[in-house]
Design a protein around this motif. Structure first.
Motif, short mmCIF file in Angstrom:
data_model
loop_
_atom_site.label_atom_id
_atom_site.label_comp_id
_atom_site.label_asym_id
_atom_site.label_seq_id
_atom_site.Cartn_x
_atom_site.Cartn_y
_atom_site.Cartn_z
N ASP A 12 0.83 -1.22 0.00
CA ASP A 12 0.00 0.00 0.00
C ASP A 12 0.86 1.26 0.00
N CYS A 13 1.92 1.25 -0.77
CA CYS A 13 2.79 2.41 -0.89
C CYS A 13 2.48 3.20 -2.17
N THR A 14 2.91 4.44 -2.20
CA THR A 14 2.88 5.25 -3.41
C THR A 14 4.31 5.64 -3.76
N VAL A 53 1.69 -1.42 -5.09
CA VAL A 53 1.88 0.02 -5.17
C VAL A 53 0.61 0.69 -5.68
N LYS A 54 0.18 1.73 -4.99
CA LYS A 54 -0.94 2.53 -5.43
C LYS A 54 -0.43 3.65 -6.33
N GLY A 96 9.74 -12.55 -7.84
CA GLY A 96 8.65 -12.02 -7.05
C GLY A 96 7.58 -11.38 -7.91
N SER A 97 6.89 -10.38 -7.37
CA SER A 97 5.81 -9.74 -8.11
C SER A 97 5.75 -8.26 -7.77
N VAL A 98 5.32 -7.48 -8.76
CA VAL A 98 5.08 -6.06 -8.60
C VAL A 98 3.72 -5.74 -9.19
N THR A 99 2.85 -5.15 -8.40
CA THR A 99 1.52 -4.75 -8.86
C THR A 99 1.35 -3.26 -8.64
N ALA A 100 0.92 -2.54 -9.67
CA ALA A 100 0.72 -1.09 -9.58
C ALA A 100 -0.42 -0.67 -10.49
N ILE A 152 -0.40 -4.74 -13.91
CA ILE A 152 -0.91 -3.37 -13.94
C ILE A 152 -2.40 -3.44 -13.74
N CYS A 153 -2.88 -3.01 -12.60
CA CYS A 153 -4.31 -3.05 -12.31
C CYS A 153 -4.62 -2.04 -11.22
N HIS A 154 -5.84 -1.55 -11.21
CA HIS A 154 -6.25 -0.51 -10.26
C HIS A 154 -6.36 -1.08 -8.86
N GLN A 155 -5.78 -0.37 -7.89
CA GLN A 155 -5.83 -0.78 -6.50
C GLN A 155 -6.94 -0.03 -5.77
N GLU A 156 -7.83 -0.76 -5.18
CA GLU A 156 -8.92 -0.13 -4.41
C GLU A 156 -8.39 0.37 -3.06
#
Length: 283
Positions: free
Chosen positions: A221-223, A240-241, A253-257, A279-283
């Protein structure tokens, strides 16, 4: 024994005392003596002015409050144990070194090479106005509400927890082990290189080329702002938001933003099958 409203400038002025109270005293003057309170035990110092070198060496158990350590008061606290510092100004170079069980609260610091090789530190509501190489090789540290400006911070540290802080620093957290930062803002070029078990939770991260050569890096939950070429040769789990400017050669590993500007994966350097980039929107 009470010392009040006095001035001391001689060498080892109050050497080796036990149970002393020092209130509203000045350690200053033409004799320019060193080591004023060396080897003392169970002392209380308040509302005093430290303008001479090496005042608190090999001190065991002290409470220091409302006291100013000037630029001339270099290497103020070395080889000490069980010291509480509150509402003080630590402005001399190398202010804290090889000390154990130190609490600093509601104080300000302007000290190059501050807090080296110390263990069991607690910092609450402290401002570091300027420092180079602060917190070098420290262990077992808890920090809350630190506002810091410096360079080359938190190198070779182990077991550090930081919350609610603002860190403006270059090359922070290099070669660290078991560091967790929560609810903080970190502005740093080349953040966290060569770290192991570095975890950032709900942090805002600013600066180029963060988190390279890391082992077991976690972002939750970082920016990220201005963070390009991130995660090179690192094993990482990152959520990552918002946007990451670019990621490069993730080891595993994995990175999602929400958005990633560029994804650079060089086949000659890393095996892309060992990492996942989403790459996907984080709620």
């Amino acid at each position: 024994m009470v010392f009040e409203n006095r001035t001391f400038d001689q060498e080892r002025a109050l050497y080796g005392l036990t149970g002393a109270v020092v209130n509203n005293c000045r350690f200053d003057g033409p004799a320019d003596g060193e080591s004023a309170l060396k080897e003392c035990r169970d002392i209380q110092v308040s509302r005093s002015f430290m303008n001479l070198r090496y005042p608190f060496w090999h001190v065991d158990t002290a409470r220091i409050s409302d006291t100013t350590f000037t630029e001339n008061c270099r290497a103020a606290l070395w080889y000490d144990n069980n010291i509480t510092i509150e509402k003080c100004r630590l402005f001399g170079i190398k202010a804290l070194r090889e000390c154990t069980d130190i609490i600093i609260k509601n104080s300000s610091v302007n000290s190059t090479e501050f807090a080296w090789k110390c263990k069991n530190l607690v910092f609450e509501n402290v401002e570091i106005l300027q420092s180079e190489y602060p917190f070098f090789e420290v262990e077992n540290v808890k920090i809350d509400s630190l506002k810091m400006k410096g360079k080359y911070s938190f190198q070779y540290d182990e077991n550090v927890e930081i919350t609610n802080s603002q860190l403006d620093t270059k090359d922070a957290f290099w070669h660290t082990k078991n560091v967790t930062v929560k609810d903080s803002v970190i502005k740093s070029e080349y953040l966290g290189w060569y770290s192991e078990n570095l975890t950032l939770i709900n942090c805002h991260i600013i600066g180029t080329q963060p988190f390279c050569y890391c082992k077991n890096l976690v972002l939750k939950d970082c920016t990220m702002e201005g963070c390009d070429l991130a995660f090179e040769r690192s094993s990482v789990q990152a959520l990552v938001k918002g946007k990451i400017d670019s990621v490069k050669n993730i080891l595993s590993g994995s990175v999602t933003a929400d958005e990633i500007g560029d994804i650079i994966m060089e086949e000659s350097v890393v095996d892309a099958s060992k990492s996942t980039i989403r790459i996907c929107h984080q709620e």
